[in-house]
Write an enzyme that holds these catalytic residues in place. Sequence first.
Site: not given
Ligand code: NAI
Ligand code: 15L
Length: 265
Positions: A13, A32, A49, A109-110, A134, A163
């Site tokens: 994202l 990041d 971090d 998140s859901n 999580y 998602s």
């Molecule tokens: P992703 O895993 O691709 O990105 C998360 C980023 O956070 C990564 O680049 C990672 O290096 C960074 N990160 C992890 N630990 C860290 C730390 N200690 N300090 C700094 N950075 C750190 O996940 P995505 O899909 O981009 O999701 C982004 C956010 O949206 C997350 O918080 C996720 O829980 C939430 N989310 C995403 C969904 C989806 O469908 N993509 C669904 C529900 C929630």
């Molecule tokens: C989340 O919270 C995750 O970050 C994402 O990778 C998907 O698995 C999503 O939920 C989902 O429920 O589809």
Amino acid sequence: MKRLLITGAAGGLGKVSRKGLQGLAETIRLSDVVPIADAEAGMEVVTCDLADEAAVMALVEGCDGILHLGGVATEQPFPAILRGNLIGVHNLYEAARAHGVGRIFLASSNHVIGYYEQTEHLSGNAPHKPDGWYGISKSYAEAVALMYWHKFGIETAMVRIGSCFPEPVDHRMLASWLAPEDYLALVRRVFKAPRLGCPVIWGMSDNDARWWDNAHVDYLGWRPKRNSAEFAEKIAATVPRPDKDAPAARWQGGNFTAEPVKKEK
Ligand code: NAI
Ligand code: 15L
């Protein structure tokens, strides 16, 4: 907005946001824990971090809005969740308070409500039923956001993303899908709305199949445009339908409900 901070900017994202939010703020600061070598022109990059309190305090200085995507995004061993999602959220909100940041988009998140049946329909005030550590970490993040709203007036959009991927890839995602362009429109609305408060927002597109109701945030003026129904035939033809009692078909959190409590090796 003068400066918007995006945490988790190297992730899925994060990349969508970097491309799709240009112009939302005069400056966008990307951060990041992993280095970002492919930053867009004109964007600042800070490797940090979230678990490092002093580094997060410096990261947030000079920002007036935060798009908080950083942290662990799937079921992982507790120590990683502790660092990224619990300590990280503490550090971020404390830094926001110290530096006078007024508004945060929190990627919840859901999975905070993963243990509702797919036959149930939820408004924004349904009790949490997280489906793993999580999901629990996202429940905690929402509790932190609420406390900083009531005590300090910091506004947060607690966006329970379903998602968010280019297209739904299974039957469950026909309900949980959030199209990337609808996500980007929501981020813009969150930072432009005259009044936000601290609402739960269900992060879903205008899907025919749905479990969640966003009527309580109508005032934001966010009108998602995509509908997962455009993929329904393709999924019916290419993805086997899970048995009705399988986690993927029963629970809103899908297969996350079947994840074990993971341990560090
Ligand atoms: P992703 O895993 O691709 O990105 C998360 C980023 O956070 C990564 O680049 C990672 O290096 C960074 N990160 C992890 N630990 C860290 C730390 N200690 N300090 C700094 N950075 C750190 O996940 P995505 O899909 O981009 O999701 C982004 C956010 O949206 C997350 O918080 C996720 O829980 C939430 N989310 C995403 C969904 C989806 O469908 N993509 C669904 C529900 C929630
Ligand atoms: C989340 O919270 C995750 O970050 C994402 O990778 C998907 O698995 C999503 O939920 C989902 O429920 O589809």
